[in-house]
Write an enzyme that holds these catalytic residues in place. Sequence first.
Site, mmCIF file in Angstrom:
data_model
loop_
_atom_site.group_PDB
_atom_site.id
_atom_site.type_symbol
_atom_site.label_atom_id
_atom_site.label_comp_id
_atom_site.label_asym_id
_atom_site.label_seq_id
_atom_site.Cartn_x
_atom_site.Cartn_y
_atom_site.Cartn_z
ATOM 1 N N CYS B 161 -17.277 -9.043 13.720
ATOM 2 C CA CYS B 161 -16.058 -8.481 13.443
ATOM 3 C C CYS B 161 -16.196 -7.475 12.066
ATOM 4 O O CYS B 161 -15.243 -6.870 11.602
ATOM 5 C CB CYS B 161 -14.970 -9.154 13.338
ATOM 6 S SG CYS B 161 -14.896 -10.146 14.852
ATOM 7 N N HIS B 301 -8.356 -7.747 6.153
ATOM 8 C CA HIS B 301 -8.847 -8.284 7.729
ATOM 9 C C HIS B 301 -7.775 -8.778 8.525
ATOM 10 O O HIS B 301 -7.958 -8.403 9.787
ATOM 11 C CB HIS B 301 -10.129 -9.351 7.622
ATOM 12 C CG HIS B 301 -10.676 -9.314 8.789
ATOM 13 N ND1 HIS B 301 -11.312 -8.524 9.379
ATOM 14 C CD2 HIS B 301 -10.834 -10.626 9.248
ATOM 15 C CE1 HIS B 301 -11.920 -9.184 10.639
ATOM 16 N NE2 HIS B 301 -11.767 -10.395 10.566
ATOM 17 N N GLU B 312 -7.940 -15.549 3.570
ATOM 18 C CA GLU B 312 -8.064 -14.019 2.962
ATOM 19 C C GLU B 312 -7.152 -13.812 1.802
ATOM 20 O O GLU B 312 -7.517 -13.498 0.754
ATOM 21 C CB GLU B 312 -8.182 -13.231 3.969
ATOM 22 C CG GLU B 312 -8.300 -11.872 3.427
ATOM 23 C CD GLU B 312 -7.969 -10.815 4.388
ATOM 24 O OE1 GLU B 312 -7.595 -11.121 5.660
ATOM 25 O OE2 GLU B 312 -8.764 -9.568 4.220
ATOM 26 N N LYS B 333 -4.074 -4.491 11.895
ATOM 27 C CA LYS B 333 -4.143 -5.153 13.307
ATOM 28 C C LYS B 333 -3.099 -5.638 14.087
ATOM 29 O O LYS B 333 -3.039 -5.898 15.266
ATOM 30 C CB LYS B 333 -5.181 -6.287 13.182
ATOM 31 C CG LYS B 333 -6.674 -6.125 12.926
ATOM 32 C CD LYS B 333 -7.624 -7.228 12.741
ATOM 33 C CE LYS B 333 -8.867 -6.886 12.261
ATOM 34 N NZ LYS B 333 -9.134 -6.563 10.887
ATOM 35 N N HIS B 338 -7.271 -6.031 17.257
ATOM 36 C CA HIS B 338 -8.654 -6.638 16.532
ATOM 37 C C HIS B 338 -9.711 -5.791 17.726
ATOM 38 O O HIS B 338 -10.320 -6.375 18.494
ATOM 39 C CB HIS B 338 -8.798 -7.893 16.630
ATOM 40 C CG HIS B 338 -10.144 -8.139 15.698
ATOM 41 N ND1 HIS B 338 -10.998 -7.248 15.190
ATOM 42 C CD2 HIS B 338 -10.512 -9.587 15.223
ATOM 43 C CE1 HIS B 338 -11.739 -8.041 14.358
ATOM 44 N NE2 HIS B 338 -11.388 -9.327 14.362
ATOM 45 N N PHE B 400 -17.543 -13.419 12.645
ATOM 46 C CA PHE B 400 -17.836 -14.744 13.052
ATOM 47 C C PHE B 400 -19.458 -14.794 12.675
ATOM 48 O O PHE B 400 -20.185 -13.614 12.844
ATOM 49 C CB PHE B 400 -17.869 -14.913 14.600
ATOM 50 C CG PHE B 400 -16.692 -15.236 15.197
ATOM 51 C CD1 PHE B 400 -15.514 -15.543 14.228
ATOM 52 C CD2 PHE B 400 -16.385 -15.076 16.342
ATOM 53 C CE1 PHE B 400 -14.437 -15.928 14.778
ATOM 54 C CE2 PHE B 400 -14.982 -15.449 16.956
ATOM 55 C CZ PHE B 400 -13.968 -15.879 16.048
#
Lengths: 82, 412
Positions: B161, B301, B312, B333, B338, B400
């Site tokens: 991502c 994010h 985050e 998002k 996403h 990831f």
Amino acid sequence: MAKSEAEVLEGLAAIVAEETGLDAADVQTDKSFTDDLDIDSLSMMTIVTLAEEEFDVRIPDEDVKNLVTVGDAVKYITGAQA
Amino acid sequence: MTNVVITGLGATTPLGGDVPTTWENALGGLSGVRTLDNDWAEKYGMPVHFAGQLAVQPSEVLTRPETKRMDPSAQMAIVATREAWADAGSPEVDPERLGSIVSSGIGGVWTLLTAWDTVRDRGAERVLPLTVPMLMPNSPTAYVSLEIGARAGAHAPVSACASGAEAIGMAYDMIVSGRADVVVAGGTEAAIHPLPISAFAAMQALSKRNDDPAGASRPYDTTRDGFVLGEGSGVMVLESEEHAKARGARIYGRVLGVGMTSDANHIAAPDPEGAGQTRAMQIALKNAGVQVKDVCHVNAHATSTPVGDMIEARGIRGVLGSHADQVLLSATKSMTGHLLGGAGALESVFTVLALRDRKAPPTINVTSPDPELEVDLVRDIPRALPADGQLAAINNSFGFGGHNVAVVFGTA
């Protein structure tokens, strides 16, 4: 039921048109796949694979190089149906 | 030192088929998430019944042969690239000074799985010869290089991502290091297919709010229950300032700096302390030569997962300190879902436009903000950024595998 040369040309022209964006009417028997229709080898293999399925024939890889013009392919496919 | 500017933007997203429509709908706080346009949920027993599906299908804008030769991920990248390139004025560039870096997180998953269906159902002889060039993850960037004639290099960094942001970071580096004058950079993803949805659901990563798709992506809300899979592409034209000025190009903004780190902690979970994320932001600010007090906006994010969002947010607070009270935080998002490998690129487009318009886009669906959130979250409607002076903003993207990318953008 085997297809006539005219029917094979019509079906093959539709496949070529779909793959290349050419007008099906421009796919005539005297046209060379590479020189006139600007079809590269990968596109040619794609057309062959789709034609095999469409006409229920088998076109071995070693025979593909002999299919220079659209007419060659139409004759080959028509004969292979029998 | 070479300065890097942005001269063209392109996108195709769940909010629109181009940048103006996508941005207008983002400022309007619309959701691009809806119930799946097919019967997969029932047919395969999928636990998730919705996604952020494209507003405009590539088949509506590309030719039939183009859609047959390219995986959907490459089709979306080409749609976005054509918009960005035209937006930049279709510049004449020495091909050997022109690069492409367009990433996908997953690659040609549609092509791969459709080809396997063909092998299983109709036999190996029916596999189409273009299968390999369609499924390879570098296919989008390769097609972009063909589209614009880029010969300085075509790259596709893959970091799940974070891929789209990493592509922009690498494009910045490519220009700063002198390897190119102009780079078309971004990300793309077309993974709305039963297998990726089922696999992400198996990780417990996806929201299961099937009765309210448009309300499912709710970063920082106390009831968030996972991310919403989206699809699409964002692309930008990056250029050395010297090259852009020499041709009189319109300049949207600047890439001021990039920070990239890796966690080396867990294959999927973020470091619980967010150390790698924090370092990415710090490195990016240092690289940009930007003081914390000059940051006015962060596009987070923030995917709407229970754990990830707050790691985050704590990191942002840690990096910005008390100045975080003056920083407007947006989690777009919430509207797009996403986009995986497309996310960092699309959110970079949003960040550049936020700076241009001096307006931070909203975060929708937040009805009860997480009480631990200590950054000023823009909710429901856009909010104004400072009207005067040079501004800087951060776009975060994490993937990831423990990939962390922060990009610092500045006003023109």
